[in-house]
Design a protein around this motif. Structure first.
Motif, PDB file in Angstrom:
ATOM      1  N   MET A   1       0.834  -1.211   0.000  1.00 39.74           N
ATOM      2  CA  MET A   1       0.000   0.000   0.000  1.00 39.74           C
ATOM      3  C   MET A   1       0.859   1.248   0.000  1.00 39.74           C
ATOM      4  N   LEU A   2       0.280   2.302  -0.597  1.00 35.53           N
ATOM      5  CA  LEU A   2       0.966   3.594  -0.632  1.00 35.53           C
ATOM      6  C   LEU A   2       0.564   4.385   0.604  1.00 35.53           C
ATOM      7  N   LEU A   3       1.544   4.884   1.359  1.00 35.86           N
ATOM      8  CA  LEU A   3       1.237   5.586   2.608  1.00 35.86           C
ATOM      9  C   LEU A   3       2.018   6.889   2.687  1.00 35.86           C
ATOM     10  N   SER A   4       1.470   7.850   3.384  1.00 38.19           N
ATOM     11  CA  SER A   4       2.237   9.074   3.651  1.00 38.19           C
ATOM     12  C   SER A   4       3.291   8.727   4.706  1.00 38.19           C
ATOM     13  N   ARG A   5       4.240   9.618   4.911  1.00 33.75           N
ATOM     14  CA  ARG A   5       5.299   9.330   5.883  1.00 33.75           C
ATOM     15  C   ARG A   5       4.702   9.072   7.270  1.00 33.75           C
ATOM     16  N   GLU A   6       3.713   9.917   7.641  1.00 36.12           N
ATOM     17  CA  GLU A   6       3.112   9.779   8.980  1.00 36.12           C
ATOM     18  C   GLU A   6       2.352   8.454   9.112  1.00 36.12           C
ATOM     19  N   GLU A   7       1.603   8.132   8.030  1.00 35.52           N
ATOM     20  CA  GLU A   7       0.853   6.862   8.060  1.00 35.52           C
ATOM     21  C   GLU A   7       1.820   5.671   8.179  1.00 35.52           C
ATOM     22  N   LEU A   8       2.924   5.779   7.440  1.00 32.70           N
ATOM     23  CA  LEU A   8       3.924   4.704   7.460  1.00 32.70           C
ATOM     24  C   LEU A   8       4.473   4.507   8.871  1.00 32.70           C
ATOM     25  N   LEU A   9       4.838   5.639   9.469  1.00 34.02           N
ATOM     26  CA  LEU A   9       5.404   5.550  10.835  1.00 34.02           C
ATOM     27  C   LEU A   9       4.408   4.938  11.817  1.00 34.02           C
ATOM     28  N   GLY A  10       3.156   5.387  11.715  1.00 26.00           N
ATOM     29  CA  GLY A  10       2.104   4.871  12.601  1.00 26.00           C
ATOM     30  C   GLY A  10       1.963   3.362  12.446  1.00 26.00           C
ATOM     31  N   ARG A  11       1.959   2.926  11.182  1.00 26.78           N
ATOM     32  CA  ARG A  11       1.767   1.499  10.904  1.00 26.78           C
ATOM     33  C   ARG A  11       2.952   0.673  11.432  1.00 26.78           C
ATOM     34  N   LEU A  12       4.170   1.194  11.197  1.00 26.18           N
ATOM     35  CA  LEU A  12       5.363   0.449  11.646  1.00 26.18           C
ATOM     36  C   LEU A  12       5.420   0.364  13.164  1.00 26.18           C
ATOM     37  N   ARG A  13       5.028   1.460  13.810  1.00 28.76           N
ATOM     38  CA  ARG A  13       5.014   1.458  15.291  1.00 28.76           C
ATOM     39  C   ARG A  13       4.057   0.379  15.801  1.00 28.76           C
ATOM     40  N   LYS A  14       2.897   0.301  15.163  1.00 25.57           N
ATOM     41  CA  LYS A  14       1.883  -0.670  15.579  1.00 25.57           C
ATOM     42  C   LYS A  14       2.385  -2.105  15.352  1.00 25.57           C
ATOM     43  N   GLU A  15       2.992  -2.315  14.196  1.00 24.04           N
ATOM     44  CA  GLU A  15       3.491  -3.649  13.865  1.00 24.04           C
ATOM     45  C   GLU A  15       4.590  -4.063  14.839  1.00 24.04           C
ATOM     46  N   ARG A  16       5.421  -3.079  15.208  1.00 23.51           N
ATOM     47  CA  ARG A  16       6.524  -3.393  16.128  1.00 23.51           C
ATOM     48  C   ARG A  16       5.975  -3.852  17.486  1.00 23.51           C
ATOM     49  N   GLU A  17       4.910  -3.194  17.934  1.00 22.57           N
ATOM     50  CA  GLU A  17       4.328  -3.545  19.231  1.00 22.57           C
ATOM     51  C   GLU A  17       3.766  -4.962  19.249  1.00 22.57           C
ATOM     52  N   THR A  18       3.174  -5.361  18.133  1.00 23.30           N
ATOM     53  CA  THR A  18       2.540  -6.690  18.111  1.00 23.30           C
ATOM     54  C   THR A  18       3.544  -7.781  17.721  1.00 23.30           C
TER      55      THR A  18
END
Ligand code: HAM
Length: 422
Positions: free
Chosen positions: A404-421
């Motif tokens: 998926m195409l994401l903005s920088r902020e969306e990307l960071l949010g998603r990676l943070r979430k993935e890291r937690e899980t």
């Protein structure tokens, strides 16, 4: 000629490193919780330290030390163990005057010229604990509890703790005399090495692994040191037994356990795991109230323990130790501009504490995806013309195949979430 690591040494790399780091972390955390501070002594010492400390008659000093003369003509030895160096440091820094009670731990390489086999190396690693200045059997119990806690936290099972007392300078000589008499009467059944040791240091005979010698030690009439302990040694031992029972730590008394180092007095113990085969001891220790004196210092009681890290890592590997999923993202540039964007993104990821891997070797997406897969990385961040047009990045999940195409902020949010899980 191809140069290889010397016999009895090995490189620790790849996935195994995570096991070592986990083990080290458990040791350090528990040491801290029990009030032990780290000490780092040199890897080499004067040979005399081990000759006097570990004992001239031991296998370690007679056959296993890496000893050499340095350019200044001094006899130097790579440390075969950590207790004598720790006591040397205690004396050298005058702790017996300014702060006589210390609790120290160490981690590091030790060196013994032994015949290498599974779990037996020439360079191996130990973690160890030494408590100096404590006379009370409660400290013996504390050391055993610490060792036990670490083994249990690592998830090791089928452990057996063997305990013995080898007495003190008052009662030990009576036993040694009786032992010598007994072994003299069975001399024909002993190996040549034992026959020689019988004269100089009969206790060392009990270390012999030779089957015919072992049969002699198992005879019903074999004298037990437990019958020779003086009142003080017996009281010390009984108190330790009752403390261990209170702590719920199971143990067996092995009256033949003497350990391979000469500095012990009273308590000696070993932790064994039978599934390891011949090299089944994953740790051992005991009390060494005479060691400081033997090294030229005052009377300082001490008790400690050390464990072989290679053997523990072997057990962790066999148990399919759950390797912590290390979360990392792979940054895949599609062109030179993409490289710039990803380099800038790496700064942001660094700030967010998200580990990344950036590969400049290619601009080919197939290359990057293959490489990320090989590295076991799940998420790939792609930057190329398409992403630039949209002022963002593509995120590809190699497990679901989704991109998926994401903005920088969306990307960071998603990676943070993935890291937690993760
Ligand atoms: P040790 O029994 O000689 O005691 O060694 C402790 C542990 O180090 C052993 O139980 C074993 O797990 C490991 N080990 C020994 N030699 C090797 C080897 N060649 N390869 C792999 N692992 C090995 C001591 O060293 C004492 N300083 C323990 C102590 C501390 N006593 C009082 N304080």
């Amino acid at each position: 000629m191809e140069i290889k690591a010397p016999r009895g040494t090995r490189d620790i790399l790849g996935e195994e490193v995570a096991l070592w780091q986990h083990l080290e972390e458990v040791v350090r955390r528990n040491a801290h919780l029990f009030g032990y501070e780290e000490i780092r002594t040199p890897v080499f010492e004067h040979t005399e330290l081990f000759a006097r400390g570990v004992g001239e008659e031991t296998d370690i000093v007679q056959k296993e030390m890496y000893t050499f003369t340095d350019k200044g003509g001094r006899s130097i030895t790579l440390r075969p163990e950590g207790t004598a160096p720790v006591v040397r440091a205690y004396l050298e820094h005058g702790f017996f005057v300014r702060d006589p009670r210390v609790r120290w731990y160490y981690l590091g390489p030790m060196f013994r010229y032994e015949r290498p086999q599974a779990g037996r190396m020439r360079q191996f690693h130990q973690f160890g604990f030494e408590a100096l200045g404590f006379q009370d059997p409660a400290c013996d119990a504390e050391i055993i509890l610490l060792a036990w806690t670490i083994y249990r936290e690592l998830g090791l099972s089928d452990l057996s703790l063997e305990l013995n007392s080898i007495g003190c300078p008052l009662c030990k000589p009576h036993y040694v005399r009786r032992l010598r008499e007994y072994l003299e009467s069975r001399k024909d059944a002993l190996c040549e090495n034992c026959k020689r040791r019988l004269v100089e240091n009969p206790l060392r005979v009990l270390d012999c692994k030779n089957e015919t010698c072992q049969a002699v030690f198992r005879e019903a009439s074999f004298p037990s040191i437990q019958d020779f302990l003086c009142t003080e040694c017996r009281r010390h031992e009984e108190r330790l037994f009752s403390l261990l029972k209170r702590l719920g730590i199971p143990f067996v008394v092995n009256p033949r356990l003497v350990r391979g180092l000469d500095y012990y007095t009273r308590t000696v113990f070993e932790v064994k795991v039978h599934t390891l085969g011949a090299q089944d001891a994953i740790g051992g220790g005991g009390r060494y109230d005479g060691l400081a004196r033997a090294l030229g210092g005052p009377e300082v009681p001490g008790v400690g323990f050390a464990a072989g890290m290679e053997r523990i890592v072997l057990l962790l590997e066999r148990s399919g130790f759950p390797r912590k999923g290390t979360f990392r993202v792979y940054l895949a540039p599609q062109d030179e501009e993409g490289e710039k964007d990803l380099l800038a993104l790496s700064q942001v990821l660094h700030e967010a504490g998200i580990p990344f891997c950036l590969d400049f070797a290619s601009k080919n997406l197939r290359y990057h995806l293959k490489r990320a897969q090989k590295m076991g990385v799940r998420f790939v961040v792609i930057a190329g013309e398409e992403e630039r047009k949209n002022e963002g990045f593509s995120l590809k999940d190699l497990v679901s195949g989704e991109q998926m195409l994401l903005s920088r902020e969306e990307l960071l949010g998603r990676l943070r979430k993935e890291r937690e899980t993760c």
